[in-house]
Design an enzyme around this catalytic site. Structure first.
Site, PDB file in Angstrom:
ATOM      1  N   ARG A 278      -3.448   5.245   3.308  1.00  0.00           N
ATOM      2  CA  ARG A 278      -3.467   4.058   4.160  1.00  0.00           C
ATOM      3  C   ARG A 278      -2.099   3.864   4.802  1.00  0.00           C
ATOM      4  O   ARG A 278      -1.078   4.233   4.226  1.00  0.00           O
ATOM      5  CB  ARG A 278      -3.816   2.809   3.340  1.00  0.00           C
ATOM      6  CG  ARG A 278      -5.182   2.827   2.689  1.00  0.00           C
ATOM      7  CD  ARG A 278      -5.437   1.518   1.964  1.00  0.00           C
ATOM      8  NE  ARG A 278      -4.318   1.165   1.091  1.00  0.00           N
ATOM      9  CZ  ARG A 278      -4.184  -0.002   0.486  1.00  0.00           C
ATOM     10  NH1 ARG A 278      -5.091  -0.943   0.654  1.00  0.00           N
ATOM     11  NH2 ARG A 278      -3.150  -0.241  -0.297  1.00  0.00           N
TER      12      ARG A 278
ATOM     13  N   ARG B  98      -0.733   6.815  -3.518  1.00  0.00           N
ATOM     14  CA  ARG B  98      -2.115   6.332  -3.460  1.00  0.00           C
ATOM     15  C   ARG B  98      -2.926   7.119  -2.436  1.00  0.00           C
ATOM     16  O   ARG B  98      -2.437   7.468  -1.366  1.00  0.00           O
ATOM     17  CB  ARG B  98      -2.145   4.851  -3.071  1.00  0.00           C
ATOM     18  CG  ARG B  98      -1.635   3.907  -4.131  1.00  0.00           C
ATOM     19  CD  ARG B  98      -1.661   2.484  -3.595  1.00  0.00           C
ATOM     20  NE  ARG B  98      -1.100   1.532  -4.530  1.00  0.00           N
ATOM     21  CZ  ARG B  98      -0.800   0.278  -4.210  1.00  0.00           C
ATOM     22  NH1 ARG B  98      -1.010  -0.161  -2.985  1.00  0.00           N
ATOM     23  NH2 ARG B  98      -0.287  -0.534  -5.106  1.00  0.00           N
TER      24      ARG B  98
ATOM     25  N   LYS C 206       2.396  -7.777  -8.849  1.00  0.00           N
ATOM     26  CA  LYS C 206       2.281  -9.225  -9.060  1.00  0.00           C
ATOM     27  C   LYS C 206       0.835  -9.680  -9.158  1.00  0.00           C
ATOM     28  O   LYS C 206       0.509 -10.554  -9.956  1.00  0.00           O
ATOM     29  CB  LYS C 206       2.942  -9.981  -7.908  1.00  0.00           C
ATOM     30  CG  LYS C 206       4.438  -9.966  -7.903  1.00  0.00           C
ATOM     31  CD  LYS C 206       4.954 -10.962  -6.868  1.00  0.00           C
ATOM     32  CE  LYS C 206       4.379 -10.684  -5.490  1.00  0.00           C
ATOM     33  NZ  LYS C 206       4.678 -11.754  -4.524  1.00  0.00           N
TER      34      LYS C 206
ATOM     35  N   ARG D 239       8.791  -2.728   4.279  1.00  0.00           N
ATOM     36  CA  ARG D 239       8.386  -3.935   3.564  1.00  0.00           C
ATOM     37  C   ARG D 239       9.412  -4.306   2.489  1.00  0.00           C
ATOM     38  O   ARG D 239       9.704  -5.482   2.279  1.00  0.00           O
ATOM     39  CB  ARG D 239       7.001  -3.749   2.935  1.00  0.00           C
ATOM     40  CG  ARG D 239       5.870  -3.631   3.950  1.00  0.00           C
ATOM     41  CD  ARG D 239       4.564  -3.318   3.285  1.00  0.00           C
ATOM     42  NE  ARG D 239       4.116  -4.426   2.443  1.00  0.00           N
ATOM     43  CZ  ARG D 239       3.165  -4.302   1.508  1.00  0.00           C
ATOM     44  NH1 ARG D 239       2.589  -3.135   1.293  1.00  0.00           N
ATOM     45  NH2 ARG D 239       2.812  -5.341   0.789  1.00  0.00           N
TER      46      ARG D 239
ATOM     47  N   ARG E 252       8.832 -17.768   0.472  1.00  0.00           N
ATOM     48  CA  ARG E 252       9.323 -16.434   0.813  1.00  0.00           C
ATOM     49  C   ARG E 252      10.800 -16.454   1.181  1.00  0.00           C
ATOM     50  O   ARG E 252      11.440 -15.404   1.190  1.00  0.00           O
ATOM     51  CB  ARG E 252       8.538 -15.853   1.996  1.00  0.00           C
ATOM     52  CG  ARG E 252       7.129 -15.421   1.665  1.00  0.00           C
ATOM     53  CD  ARG E 252       6.487 -14.722   2.847  1.00  0.00           C
ATOM     54  NE  ARG E 252       5.096 -14.396   2.594  1.00  0.00           N
ATOM     55  CZ  ARG E 252       4.671 -13.316   1.966  1.00  0.00           C
ATOM     56  NH1 ARG E 252       5.547 -12.441   1.524  1.00  0.00           N
ATOM     57  NH2 ARG E 252       3.382 -13.098   1.784  1.00  0.00           N
TER      58      ARG E 252
END
Length: 210
Positions: A156, A123, A13, A167, A88
């Site tokens: 991370r 990542r 996004k 999440r 949200r």
């Protein structure tokens, strides 16, 4: 254009928000930035939020909504804005309507969960120089080692598969119901996120300029 941007964590996004801002000359408004700005400015709502943030607690809806209301009164919002990260939940969306804010379009960037987990868990970052890599899309020359400074790359916490999945679970339970809320109002447009960012951007702009 007054736009709400939806999409699961990792759907890309942020990149698309930047493109939309530049194309339509409107600001992107995120809850996090609004909270920080209100706290720094010492507004009434900012002071209320600071108390919760200092205690490590979630800022309640009524304070977040008040801060968003203040931000939307800014001069730079007169020609439109992008709301990214707000609302949200359905109650927040209802509060936005009660403010009298008329939204032109609600754009969701849809990417399947398994793709998001793959993107984010792949990542790797350098803790020394901050360089970023991806095991599939942008691997370092030597596996696990930064090309720029030779330090060992790390994952991370936010990119660990279990964190990403949690999440996503929260997104599906709390935020995804907004799709039905805005679909009923004829405002929802869904764009499927593509492998190449430029391809997603092309579809986003086509949807908004239709």
């Amino acid at each position: 254009m007054k736009l709400i941007l939806l999409g699961a964590p990792g759907a890309g996004k942020g990149t698309q928000a930047q493109v939309i801002c530049e194309r339509f000359s409107i600001p992107a408004i995120s809850t996090g930035n609004c909270l920080r700005e209100a706290v720094a400015a010492g507004t009434e709502m900012g002071r209320a939020a600071k108390g919760y943030m200092d205690r490590g607690e979630l800022v309640p809806d009524e304070v977040v909504i008040g801060i968003i209301r203040e931000r939307l009164q800014g001069e730079d919002c007169k020609n439109g804005f992008i709301l990214d990260g707000f609302p949200r939940t359905v109650p927040q969306a209802q509060a936005l309507e009660e403010m009298g804010v008329e939204i032109d379009r609600v754009l969701e960037i849809f990417v399947p969960d398994e793709t998001i987990v793959g993107r984010m868990s792949g990542r790797r970052v350098c803790p020394a120089c901050g360089a970023s890599y991806h095991t599939e899309f942008k691997p370092s020359k030597k596996q696990g080692v930064c090309d720029l400074c030779g330090k060992q790359l790390v994952i991370r916490k936010d990119d660990q598969p279990e964190t990403v999945q949690e999440r996503l679970r929260v997104y599906h339970s709390q935020t995804e119901p907004l799709k039905g809320f805005y679909e009923q109002r004829g405002l929802l447009v869904v764009v499927e996120g593509q492998t190449e960012v430029a391809d997603t951007t092309r579809l986003v702009l086509k949807a908004l300029e239709a």
